[in-house]
Design an enzyme around this catalytic site. Structure first.
Site, short mmCIF file in Angstrom:
data_model
loop_
_atom_site.label_atom_id
_atom_site.label_comp_id
_atom_site.label_asym_id
_atom_site.label_seq_id
_atom_site.Cartn_x
_atom_site.Cartn_y
_atom_site.Cartn_z
N GLY A 113 -1.40 3.87 -4.41
CA GLY A 113 -1.21 2.79 -5.36
C GLY A 113 -0.18 2.94 -6.49
N SER A 162 1.04 -1.12 -0.04
CA SER A 162 -0.08 -0.01 0.06
C SER A 162 0.81 1.45 0.17
CB SER A 162 -0.94 0.09 1.30
OG SER A 162 -1.82 1.20 1.36
N CYS A 163 0.29 2.24 -0.34
CA CYS A 163 1.13 3.72 -0.08
C CYS A 163 0.09 4.70 -0.15
CB CYS A 163 2.05 3.82 -1.19
SG CYS A 163 1.06 3.80 -3.20
N GLY A 164 0.24 5.71 -0.79
CA GLY A 164 -0.91 6.87 -0.85
C GLY A 164 -2.02 6.61 -1.85
N TRP A 200 -3.93 4.21 1.02
CA TRP A 200 -4.35 5.06 2.23
C TRP A 200 -5.23 6.37 1.77
CZ3 TRP A 200 -4.26 4.64 7.06
CH2 TRP A 200 -4.35 5.69 7.75
#
Length: 279
Positions: free
Chosen positions: A240, A236-238, A265
């Site tokens: 994708g 995951s990240c901000g 996120w």
């Protein structure tokens, strides 16, 4: 085809009829740069621009969510990509958003795809040739997609993994954002993280020169976060994008191929029914 290729290899392959090169740069909302304009200003000879916001679901409320197979087929064909092409992605920052292009191609079954290690900054440092101006329109091609659904995760998959431990969720955002000490680049979105997620800022997979660490160093970094051989992973990240760097790094380290949480996120933090924690 290796998932990560070097500048020397790419320089030797440029001009091959079965090779396509794309600049897949995507800047964050708080970065004052125009990726498309910078591409026109300077790019690897023969490259075209790959717009992550275009190769996406236009009806989604979240940024650049993966498109349908039909839309992907149509866009790839318009960009001159066939199933027989070898495709290499790079970006203007080094190794960041280029992995999103690599992941999208793999999501739809394209195995002959790679990321340029070190990206355009390394290419420039080595004094290699650059082109400018808008490239000629590509020759249309026919592309057939084959969705590999195990390479993508939705919010339901993430909820289950966090609840039962069936997969380890790895977050690629900077440590300050993960801890809740630094703001998110998207206005109104709180920082913090999902309960039970582990943090590996994607930059920690890169060396001082911006290239990816060797496999043994990658394995050590993943192991420190609890990612061991055989354990299922979700990255995951901000939104994708850099989650795909972790997916690339995990494969390079010999770990299980992660599923990328496409909403990441931005989706999790914007929902009132999800738990957010800070350190």
């Amino acid at each position: 085809m290796e998932d990560l290729v070097g500048t020397e290899w790419l320089a030797a392959q440029l001009g091959a009829p079965d090779l396509l090169v794309f600049d897949a740069t995507k800047y964050l909302p708080n970065e004052p740069f125009d990726a498309k304009a910078l591409f026109v200003e300077a790019h690897i000879p023969g490259a075209h621009y790959f717009d992550i916001d275009l190769v996406a679901d236009p009806d989604a409320s979240l940024p650049h969510m993966a498109p349908t197979a039909a839309r992907f087929e149509r866009l790839m064909g318009a960009m001159g990509v066939s199933n027989e092409h070898r495709v290499v992605f790079y970006d203007q920052k080094g190794l960041q958003s280029s992995a999103r292009g690599w992941w999208l191609m793999r999501l739809f079954g394209h195995a002959k795809v790679a990321v340029l290690d070190g990206g355009l900054p390394r290419w420039r440092r080595e004094g290699r040739a650059l082109a400018s101006g808008a490239p000629a329109a590509p020759h249309p091609a026919t592309y057939r997609a084959s969705l590999h659904a195990r390479r993508i995760a939705g919010i339901g998959d993430v909820r289950r993994a966090l609840a039962d431990g069936s997969a380890l969720v790895l977050d690629a955002r900077a440590a300050g954002r993960f801890a809740g000490a630094a703001p998110e680049p998207r206005p109104g979105l709180p920082s913090g993280h999902m309960p039970g997620a582990a943090n590996i800022p994607f930059t920690e997979l890169l060396g001082p020169d911006g290239t990816m660490l060797p496999p043994e160093a990658l394995r050590a970094r993943f192991a420190a976060a609890g990612a061991t051989p055989g354990r299922a992973l979700i990255t995951s990240c901000g939104t994708g994008v850099t989650a795909c760097v972790l997916a690339l790094g995990a494969l390079r380290a010999g770990l299980s191929e992660p599923a990328v949480y496409d909403g990441s996120w931005t989706e999790w933090a914007s929902r009132p029914d999800t738990e957010k924690v800070t350190d």
